[in-house]
Design a protein around this motif. Structure first.
Motif, short mmCIF file in Angstrom:
data_model
loop_
_atom_site.label_atom_id
_atom_site.label_comp_id
_atom_site.label_asym_id
_atom_site.label_seq_id
_atom_site.Cartn_x
_atom_site.Cartn_y
_atom_site.Cartn_z
N LEU A 1 6.36 -5.62 -0.28
CA LEU A 1 5.59 -6.91 0.37
C LEU A 1 4.37 -6.46 0.48
CD1 LEU A 1 8.39 -6.96 3.15
CD2 LEU A 1 8.37 -8.33 1.17
N ALA A 2 3.75 -7.72 0.44
CA ALA A 2 2.26 -7.67 0.21
C ALA A 2 1.69 -7.73 1.73
CB ALA A 2 1.25 -8.92 -0.42
N GLU A 3 0.62 -7.05 1.85
CA GLU A 3 0.01 -6.86 3.25
C GLU A 3 -1.13 -7.67 3.48
OE1 GLU A 3 0.13 -3.08 1.94
OE2 GLU A 3 0.58 -2.37 3.94
N ASP A 4 -1.62 -8.11 4.92
CA ASP A 4 -2.97 -8.45 4.85
C ASP A 4 -4.17 -7.47 5.07
OD1 ASP A 4 -2.31 -11.31 5.65
OD2 ASP A 4 -1.39 -10.45 7.31
N PHE A 5 -5.36 -7.86 4.84
CA PHE A 5 -6.34 -6.77 4.93
C PHE A 5 -7.26 -7.14 6.25
CE2 PHE A 5 -4.80 -6.46 0.72
CZ PHE A 5 -5.12 -5.16 0.39
N VAL A 6 -7.57 -6.32 7.04
CA VAL A 6 -8.20 -6.25 8.20
C VAL A 6 -9.29 -5.13 8.10
CG1 VAL A 6 -6.45 -7.16 9.82
CG2 VAL A 6 -6.89 -4.94 9.68
N PRO A 7 -10.65 -5.57 8.95
CA PRO A 7 -11.57 -4.71 9.06
C PRO A 7 -11.01 -3.22 9.58
CG PRO A 7 -12.36 -6.63 10.03
CD PRO A 7 -10.92 -6.69 9.63
N SER B 1 0.72 -1.13 -0.06
CA SER B 1 0.04 0.03 -0.02
C SER B 1 0.87 1.08 0.01
CB SER B 1 -1.01 0.07 1.30
OG SER B 1 -0.32 0.01 2.22
N GLN B 2 2.11 1.09 0.83
CA GLN B 2 3.08 2.40 0.70
C GLN B 2 3.46 2.46 -0.98
OE1 GLN B 2 6.22 1.03 3.21
NE2 GLN B 2 5.38 2.42 5.07
N PHE B 3 3.72 1.22 -1.34
CA PHE B 3 4.47 1.64 -2.76
C PHE B 3 3.19 2.22 -3.86
CE2 PHE B 3 4.58 -0.08 -7.09
CZ PHE B 3 5.61 0.03 -7.51
N VAL B 4 1.98 1.61 -3.61
CA VAL B 4 0.75 2.29 -4.60
C VAL B 4 0.65 3.62 -4.19
CG1 VAL B 4 -1.68 2.17 -4.98
CG2 VAL B 4 -0.23 0.00 -4.77
N LYS B 5 0.62 4.08 -2.95
CA LYS B 5 0.61 5.43 -2.58
C LYS B 5 1.46 6.51 -3.18
CE LYS B 5 -2.56 6.25 1.00
NZ LYS B 5 -2.61 5.84 2.47
N SER B 6 2.99 6.09 -3.00
CA SER B 6 3.85 6.83 -3.38
C SER B 6 5.04 6.09 -4.18
CB SER B 6 4.60 7.71 -2.27
OG SER B 6 5.05 6.79 -1.36
#
Lengths: 222, 666
Positions: B369-375, B254-259
């Motif tokens: 690195l891929a992350e988990d998704f949580v609510p 998500s960091q990568f996608v953002k910047s």
């Protein structure tokens, strides 16, 4: 609300053993709310009695009727036609209704179909808890809105006994100590000083016999 | 027949010959004559092939011409064809519920001449239509406004789509996620409120009253429907990567996608399948990003994976494209070893397919690195406020196929996107379409529904709250009205837009005050007045369909086992009284067929039925009658064989027991 539960069927079958035609009488009041004696329970008990007797080759006719409340004479009047046809009645009302029904129909035996347990709250579907014992002298103002008579196993009025441990009553680990609840609530309200007041013993003698309530300001002179 | 133009129920009867297939066994002109002589209807005709386009057109015209408001179609039972007919009817304002079908193929199977059967069946169905006669179509006023919760991409997409038809208020739900706001810029009919949370929701679909705090200011506003589109929160869990910390060359996805860092000439490595094992979202994102990097001149792009997940639209093509532009896909089996310096990161792994190669090291300038998704943390609180049920992993939505993709346990409240489990972009598109269609029903401010929700007889209602608490859909309110004839002047009321008509409330009511139209106690108890050997109460979502299949496998099967099948909308409608009465009236055994665990369309109807089975078993046992004369069977709609077997097993069991001793002979 009055909380009751259906009596075991074998007890009821014993009561109605001599009869060939009976009425199962329900009540749309408290016993409907506590799922013990409303129209549905009347249907269930009636079916069960018929089947049990059929099994014994001793058939019985069972009428079913439910009225608004069995603790009012006018509603009990609705049973008259059916009661005229039967030899006995099983009432699924609370102890009050059963007695009042018996009183109004002195020639017909009236049997209890439920055990009347307590005055309580309906916590959720299928769950009830005792909250009041109708002592007739309410002290809830002094005890943070929690009744020491109903909620303390010993009905103590001035603090817990030595059986209060970790917030539970010695009677069972599932029973909270009533006085612990009172203490916690008063603390939350900032009213712990109320505990310093001694609540005098209640008069349980019933010097005047069974309690009655007559309000002259309301009684109707016909 | 057609003279009385004022009649409320105007039935059109269509007898379809299915291209001459049925007239071999059924004398259609006789059926028509007999029915014409007796029944009460508006119009009748024998059709050659009703599902053909010209005949469908004709049907549509006849509905207008004869002002038909009910249809009886006797012909095949092909669900696709039935759907087409229903579509024609609905376009002409006849709701699905008023279109009845008679399956002529089923009733003529194994028979030489099925004319009489056809007449009987059409007559029965006409009776049913008669019973439905007093079902009114209610037109209700509804609030067209929709509340969308979540200002992320998903919320933005949903809000924009819905706002094309009706007003939308988009709130962030108290989250700091606002990347969807760009998507709704300039959209008409759309109001954005940030730092805004839902505090309370009361009321029913069409008219929810929502209390919202916006920057601490509290407002109450009415909404017809609510859409939750909070998204899911990516969380980096270093324990899944051997303790590697983010920072320097190591980025979370998500960091990568953002910047996105400057990529020309740089080397990139992505790692999949250590985290987020359950969804496609990381795979889809990595494929998209990897291709973009390569196209923008990255020197080297590697993707570590265990299983490449491409089971969604376009993902396979995306994968092919990624390969063709030269991205390296590296499958790993054993653990990865990650080492980092301040300017690079190295992944060391054992190549699983080429034994000679052995250990390989891949060094790059950036490791993603891929992350988990949580609510999101607000999920639990919002679920409590709105009385919504959560599912696996604490995400919104029941773990139950009936709720996919967008339904909640309450009518009028929907989920879109990753708030009900991480989803991938094309799935989102579909969900947004579905939700826009659902809430679009309210866009005109009016909605028409058949008044089929349970009715409450106030005289018998003790306002005990049993129904209110037992309702799986929060569809019941206790209303106070002086006209209600009981001591409380109050009674339960099932809301026509919130109720899903399962009948659980009717079966729970201790006062027998609640009746579900078409499945009243009287109707069901009349049906089972003289039961044969076995009675099966069958849920229409599973058991009743399985029974039809069983019938197809062996058309004589009901006669063989002396079985009566009683259809109920849900096993939760099966009353204790029905079960007892069936046995009292002489059935030898009783079965209840309900859906599988966690698969009840009405959440807990099957569980309630199981409790009632236990209750009745105890009642029987207490009077010395075999408890096993009553059985509950979990079944699915396609399990005709299992239905057959369960009936057969019960038949065998009651044969061994001998005659039901509780049978009351009258």
């Amino acid at each position: 609300m009055i909380v009751a539960e259906r009596k075991p069927i074998e007890k009821i079958l014993e009561m109605v053993a001599p009869y060939k035609k009976i009425l199962v009488a329900g009540c749309y009041g408290c016993v409907t709310v506590c799922l013990a004696g409303g129209e549905k329970e009347v249907g269930i008990l009636a079916s069960q009695i018929r089947m049990a007797r059929s099994k014994e080759d001793n058939p019985i006719e069972v009428l079913e009727q439910t009225v608004e409340r069995q603790c009012d004479a006018e509603y009990l009047e609705k049973f008259r036609d059916n009661i005229a046809q039967v030899e006995a009645v099983v009432s699924l009302a609370c102890g009050i209704g059963i007695q009042y029904l018996a009183e109004k129909y002195p020639k017909t035996p009236v049997f209890p179909g439920v055990n009347t347990l307590f005055l309580g709250a309906n916590i959720d579907v299928g769950k009830w808890e005792e909250r009041c014992m109708a002592c007739g002298d309410c002290v809830l103002d002094k005890t943070g809105g929690i009744c020491p008579i109903a909620r303390c196993s010993k009905h103590l009025l001035n603090g817990p006994c030595g059986g209060s441990q970790y917030g539970k009553c010695e009677v069972s680990k599932d029973v909270p100590c009533g006085w612990q609840l009172i203490y916690d609530r008063l603390k939350e309200l900032g009213q712990l000083d109320k505990l310093k007041e001694i609540i005098p013993p209640k008069n349980w003698l019933r010097a005047k016999g069974p309690r009655t309530l007559v309000r002259e300001d309301l009684t109707l002179e016909r | 027949m057609g003279e009385n133009g004022k009649r409320n129920t105007r039935v059109g009867i269509y007898l379809c010959d299915c291209d001459g297939k049925l007239s071999k066994k059924i004398d259609f002109s006789k059926v028509k004559t007999v029915i014409q002589s007796k029944a009460d209807f508006e119009y009748i005709r024998v059709a050659k092939r009703l599902c053909g386009p010209s005949e469908l057109q004709e049907l549509s015209e006849e509905i207008d011409k004869y002002s038909l408001n009910r249809l009886l179609i006797a012909g095949c039972s092909d669900p696709m064809i039935n759907r087409r007919i229903v579509e024609v009817a609905e376009n002409k304002g006849i709701v699905r519920y008023f279109v009845d079908f008679v399956d002529l193929f089923a009733l003529s199977e194994g028979k030489k001449d099925a004319t009489e059967d056809a007449i009987a069946s059409v007559n029965e169905t006409l009776d049913l239509i008669g019973m439905k006669a007093d079902v009114k179509i209610e037109e209700l006023d509804v609030v067209p406004d929709v509340l969308v919760i979540g200002c992320g991409i998903e919320g933005g997409v949903a809000a924009r789509a819905i706002s094309k038809k009706q007003p939308v208020v988009l709130i962030d739900g108290g989250l700091e996620v606002t990347d969807g706001l760009d998507l709704v810029k300039g959209a008409k009919n759309l109001t954005v409120k940030t730092n805004a949370k839902v505090l309370r929701v009361s009321g029913f679909p069409g008219e929810f009253l929502v209390r919202i705090s916006e920057n601490g200011k509290v407002i109450d506003q009415k909404f017809g429907a609510i859409v939750i589109a909070l998204g899911a929160q990516p969380v980096y869990d270093k324990s899944k990567y051997g303790g590697v910390e983010l920072g320097g060359p190591v980025l979370s996805l998500s960091q990568f996608v953002k910047s996105r860092p400057e990529c020309a000439g740089k080397r990139f490595t992505f790692v999949l399948d250590k985290a987020d094992q359950d969804s496609l979202i990381s795979h889809a994102t990595v494929l998209r990003e990897a291709v973009a990097l390569k196209e923008q001149g990255a020197a080297d792009v590697n993707v570590f994976y265990i299983d490449m997940k491409v089971t969604a639209d376009h993902l396979e093509q995306m994968y092919e494209k990624a390969r063709s532009v030269g991205i390296n896909f590296l499958k790993y089996v054993d653990d990865l070893e990650i080492r980092t310096t301040s300017t690079s990161a190295t992944v060391r792994y054992r190549e699983p397919f080429l034994p000679d190669v052995g250990i390989v090291e891949v060094t790059s300038d950036y490791l993603v690195l891929a992350e988990d998704f949580v609510p999101f943390s607000v999920t639990q609180e919002l679920a409590e406020i709105m009385e919504l049920r959560l599912g696996p992993g604490g995400f919104f939505q029941e773990d139950n196929v009936h709720f996919l993709p967008i339904k909640s346990n309450r009518e009028g409240i929907f989920f879109v996107g990753s708030c009900h489990g991480p989803i991938h972009g094309t799935e989102l598109t579909r969900e947004v379409e579905a939700v826009a269609a659902e809430v679009g029903r309210f866009a005109s401010g009016k909605v028409r529904v058949p008044a089929l929700q349970p009715r409450v007889e106030a005289e018998k209602c003790a306002v005990c709250l049993t129904c209110y608490r037992s309702c799986p859909h929060k569809a019941i309110e206790i209303v106070h009205d002086e006209s209600l004839n009981n001591m409380y002047h109050s009674a339960a009321r099932m809301h026509p837009l919130a109720c899903r008509r399962c009948g659980t409330c009717a079966a729970e009511c201790p006062g027998k005050a609640i009746q579900l139209p078409l499945y009243t106690d009287q109707e069901i108890l009349t049906k089972t007045k003289k039961p044969p050997t076995l009675v099966a109460f069958a849920c229409e979502n599973s058991g009743a369909l399985a029974a039809e299949l069983a019938q197809k496998l062996d058309s004589q099967f009901q006669e063989k086992f002396k079985l009566q099948v009683v259809r109920v909308p849900c096993a939760g409608k099966v009353d204790v009284i029905y079960l007892l009465k069936a046995l009292e009236r002489g059935a030898e055994g009783v079965l209840v067929f309900g859906c599988h665990q966690e698969n009840c369309k009405y959440i807990w109807g099957n569980k309630r039925a199981i409790k009632r089975k236990e209750q009745v078993r105890k009642l029987l046992e207490d009077i010395g009658i075999e408890r096993d004369r009553l059985e509950f069977v979990h079944i699915a709609a396609n399990q005709g064989n299992q239905f057959y077997d369960a009936v057969k097993a019960m038949a065998e069991k009651v044969r061994q027991f001998g005659t039901n001793p509780g049978k009351v002979v009258r």
